[in-house]
Design an enzyme around this catalytic site. Sequence first.
Site, PDB file in Angstrom:
ATOM      1  N   THR A  50      29.018 -24.431  -3.314  1.00  0.00           N
ATOM      2  CA  THR A  50      28.821 -23.576  -4.758  1.00  0.00           C
ATOM      3  C   THR A  50      28.100 -22.399  -4.726  1.00  0.00           C
ATOM      4  O   THR A  50      28.627 -21.461  -5.119  1.00  0.00           O
ATOM      5  CB  THR A  50      28.454 -24.396  -5.623  1.00  0.00           C
ATOM      6  OG1 THR A  50      29.436 -25.724  -5.953  1.00  0.00           O
ATOM      7  CG2 THR A  50      28.632 -23.749  -7.155  1.00  0.00           C
ATOM      8  N   CYS A  51      27.039 -22.421  -3.918  1.00  0.00           N
ATOM      9  CA  CYS A  51      26.245 -21.290  -3.985  1.00  0.00           C
ATOM     10  C   CYS A  51      27.095 -19.915  -2.983  1.00  0.00           C
ATOM     11  O   CYS A  51      27.022 -18.797  -3.609  1.00  0.00           O
ATOM     12  CB  CYS A  51      24.912 -21.471  -3.436  1.00  0.00           C
ATOM     13  SG  CYS A  51      23.946 -22.864  -4.169  1.00  0.00           S
TER      14      CYS A  51
END
Length: 162
Positions: A50-51
């Site tokens: 996600t990052c």
Amino acid sequence: MAPIAVGDTIPDGTLSYIDNDNNIKSVSIHSLSASKKAIIFAVPGAFTPTCSLKHVPGFLERAEEFKRKGVDELICISVNDPYVMNAWAKTFPQNKHAKFLADGSAKYTHALGLGLDLTEAGLGHRSKRFALLVENLKVKVANIEGGVEFTVSSAEEILKAL
């Protein structure tokens, strides 16, 4: 410790990065954001899905828009060492504005009251995902996720506040 909130002054803290000569350097958050408008955003971990695929790219893709709206500094923090943050930053060759800073021991993360214990997942102590809009060291917007979610800390959410 209570989490940082709107109206609070951000604590000072020392974070690290790798310079162009491959040396570890330190920088104070206050030196980067005093008398400026800054966005400080944090991720639970460099290279995590996600990052890497959503959170950071959103800020990098909108960096020029942030600049047009008066943002002087884009600061990405993660509880990783400076070598990891340096390697991760290189995976974003389009980046011209964001600084990738390491909070290796999570001292600054804890000073903000935004630590996240991911020991059960094998990741140790990390940072909650968050995005702060700071003007002259005062928090104007504090978009803090409950855990590792990605709902309120996006670039789009911060842009709404500008």
